[in-house]
Design an enzyme around this catalytic site. Structure first.
Site, PDB file in Angstrom:
ATOM      1  CE  LYS A 158     -22.657  25.535 -30.696  1.00 45.31           C
ATOM      2  NZ  LYS A 158     -21.466  24.963 -31.363  1.00 45.31           N
ATOM      3  CB  ALA A 216     -19.815  25.013 -18.805  1.00 47.64           C
ATOM      4  CG  PHE A 217     -20.101  31.087 -21.523  1.00 48.08           C
ATOM      5  CD1 PHE A 217     -19.690  32.330 -21.948  1.00 48.08           C
ATOM      6  CD2 PHE A 217     -21.112  30.449 -22.219  1.00 48.08           C
ATOM      7  CE1 PHE A 217     -20.272  32.936 -23.044  1.00 48.08           C
ATOM      8  CE2 PHE A 217     -21.702  31.041 -23.312  1.00 48.08           C
ATOM      9  CZ  PHE A 217     -21.271  32.292 -23.734  1.00 48.08           C
ATOM     10  CG  LEU A 218     -14.029  27.893 -21.923  1.00 44.61           C
ATOM     11  CD1 LEU A 218     -13.036  27.897 -23.086  1.00 44.61           C
ATOM     12  CD2 LEU A 218     -13.677  26.808 -20.923  1.00 44.61           C
ATOM     13  CG  ASP A 238     -16.519  23.611 -39.606  1.00 46.48           C
ATOM     14  OD1 ASP A 238     -15.999  24.173 -40.587  1.00 46.48           O
ATOM     15  OD2 ASP A 238     -17.269  24.206 -38.813  1.00 46.48           O
ATOM     16  CG  ASP A 262     -17.468  26.324 -31.923  1.00 54.71           C
ATOM     17  OD1 ASP A 262     -18.401  26.401 -31.109  1.00 54.71           O
ATOM     18  OD2 ASP A 262     -16.819  27.303 -32.309  1.00 54.71           O
TER      19      ASP A 262
END
Length: 567
Positions: A263, A368-370, A436, A456
């Site tokens: 991001k 990091a991706f899960l 959010d 997020d």
């Protein structure tokens, strides 16, 4: 006959010029990079420091502290805090952070992944990647045919076509080294270490190694995320490509085959979200993602994926490694000679919503991706305290003080510790100022009592001067909190472990330090006191035994008609 020979000679000369250009502009730079990587292995930070400080290598360096100061306005005191005076170290050796977690991990059913099945899956993914990246003989023949057709007399006049052809073949003529799955890779160990208690254990050294790897490993591919790909062809730039950069994030893959969500920086650290902004069009802040991970770890939740800041070279680490033509097409050079890119949709997207390097380097967060959904399915559930995503509407919880009574009668909030986990999440969101949280995710393997994943968090830390009390509604309406959570909050309110101090020290570890400005750090202490005051009011109204859940399975909460507190 002489004319025919001249035509053959001209064809040979043109073909030779094409092959020479291809060798010089495409193959030779790749060979040079490979030779450089062999002379200076990736795992040797000394070799990287000894290399020339070129701007394009600053983002991949393991310790680009000087570059970070240039882009982050870090002061001279950005070295890691340690030694006797370290409040962060004292916090992590406190007995609260050493208490064995309940229930104890007994067997494979308490781990998210079966190691052998996961490794087989990752090996197949690596093998598929290598097949797709191989430069086959058929591709070479195809390139040669296109090259011969391009140098026909009619094509010589199409200069734009020449540029397009070179751009199309940029990735086809590269010398990609076949990837290998390393079992000791930090991202593999991170995935295998996810358990019923959280995304990582307290004492795990894997997280520190993962943060370091995401900070220094070069990228081998860049692409849109799956939700952005779904929007392509069906989005409206007036709704999607807002100044907030809602869908301006990329998936980067590193040389160890790990992946992270990138991001980019959209807002300066000292800027506050304008008071007239609705929460659903607020900026997405890269530093909020970084700070949220550190706060989550300090609170001992361990439900935010490891996140680190990095200076990314948008040209070499995104544009030159992506095979996505749409992503390639949104790059441009600004009037200030900075390389920029923006979100893409079928209509006329505005370049003023782009993010730009300086001229190539751009700050961003890497999360990091899960594990893949094929290995570890996740459930996405609407938050019972979801907000109205319209300009004037309100949800029931905003107008009904007895709303929690309704929630407690609905499965699964009536029989598991899901409601207590929702309250944990609300406390976390209140501290960071995130309005959010419309959905939450959890791993299906762990059932209704599984922990919630705090994904997020980029809309946090927007306004340090305002405390949005409505975020605490799950706590103030239900008057229920885990004893473990309350003890940690009370500890962080003490002077020796003050939340702002341990957060400040923890964030010094990041490359982009200072991640948060001082007003945001002080706001954490103020909001922590508001949470404790809310709990104190609940205890006075209903008694400690009805408010503080000593056992997560306890669900005897007071009625909202008696517990309606607005802090």
């Amino acid at each position: 006959m002489p004319g025919l020979r001249r035509d053959r000679l001209l064809t040979l000369l043109l073909l030779g010029a094409l092959l020479s250009a291809d060798l010089y502009f495409h193959l030779w730079p790749q060979v040079r990079r490979q030779l450089r990587s062999r002379e200076h292995p990736r795992g040797c930070p000394c070799a990287r420091r000894a290399s020339s400080p070129a701007p394009d290598s600053a983002a991949a360096s393991p310790a680009p502290r000087a570059a970070a100061r240039n882009f982050s306005r870090a002061g001279p005191g950005t070295e890691r805090h340690g030694g006797r005076g370290s409040k962060l170290q004292a916090l992590f050796v406190h007995p609260l952070y050493r208490v064995p977690e309940e229930p104890p991990l007994l067997g494979p059913e308490d781990s998210l992944l079966a190691s052998q099945e996961a490794l087989r899956y990752y090996r197949r993914k690596v093998a598929r990647w290598n097949r797709d990246s191989t430069w086959s003989q058929d591709v070479c023949v195809s390139i040669l045919k296109k090259s011969l057709a391009f140098f026909r007399p009619a094509s010589l006049r199409k200069r734009r076509g020449r540029h397009k052809m070179y751009k199309e073949q940029l990735n086809l003529t590269s010398l990609d080294i076949p990837q290998q799955l390393r079992l000791e890779a930090s991202w593999v160990q991170f995935h295998l270490g996810i358990s019923r208690h959280g995304l990582y254990s307290r004492s795990s050294p894997v997280v520190s190694q993962l943060l370091q790897d995401m900070r220094r490993f070069p990228t081998i591919s860049a692409d849109y995320s799956q939700d952005e790909k779904a929007l392509l062809g069906a989005c409206d730039c007036t709704q999607i490509v807002k100044p907030s950069g809602v869908h301006l994030k990329l998936v980067l893959r590193f040389s160890d085959f790990g992946k992270a969500m990138f991001k980019p920086m959209r807002q300066q650290r000292d800027e506050e979200t304008p008071a007239d902004f609705f929460y659903f069009i607020d900026f997405q802040r890269h530093n909020a993602e970084i700070a949220a991970f550190h706060l989550d770890r300090i609170l001992d939740f361990r439900r935010v994926p490891p996140t680190v800041g990095r200076l990314v070279n948008v040209t070499k680490e995104i544009l030159e490694v992506t095979k996505n033509e749409i992503l390639q097409s949104v790059f441009f050079v600004s009037p200030a000679s900075n390389v920029c890119f923006f979100a893409k949709c079928p209509y006329m997207c505005k370049t003023e919503y782009a993010v730009c390097g300086n001229p190539h380097l751009l700050e961003g967060s890497l999360s990091a991706f899960l594990p893949s959904l094929n290995l570890a399915p996740r459930l996405s559930v609407p938050n019972p305290w979801i907000r109205s995503y319209s300009l004037a509407g309100k949800e029931e919880w905003e107008v009904n003080p007895l709303y929690c009574d309704t929630v407690k009668q609905i499965y699964p909030y009536n029989s598991s510790n899901r409601l207590l986990n929702i309250i944990d999440m609300a406390i976390f969101d209140f501290l960071i100022g995130n309005m959010d949280r419309h959905h939450y995710e959890m791993f299906t393997k762990f059932g209704d009592d599984g922990f919630l994943i705090h994904l997020d968090n980029a809309r946090g830390f927007g306004r340090h001067s305002q405390d949005e009390l409505s975020i605490l509604s799950p706590l103030s309406q239900c008057c229920r909190i885990k004893k473990k959570t309350l003890l940690h909050l009370q500890l962080l309110a003490q002077a020796d472990y003050r939340l702002s101090d341990v957060m400040r020290e923890s964030l010094l570890e990041d490359q982009l330090s200072p991640v948060l400005t001082e007003p945001h750090l002080l706001a954490l202490d103020r909001r922590l006191q508001i949470i404790l005051q809310t709990v104190e009011g609940c205890v006075e109204a209903h008694g400690e035994q009805n408010v503080i859940a000593t056992d997560p399975s306890e669900q005897s909460a007071p009625d909202s008609s008696q517990a309606n507190l607005t802090s």
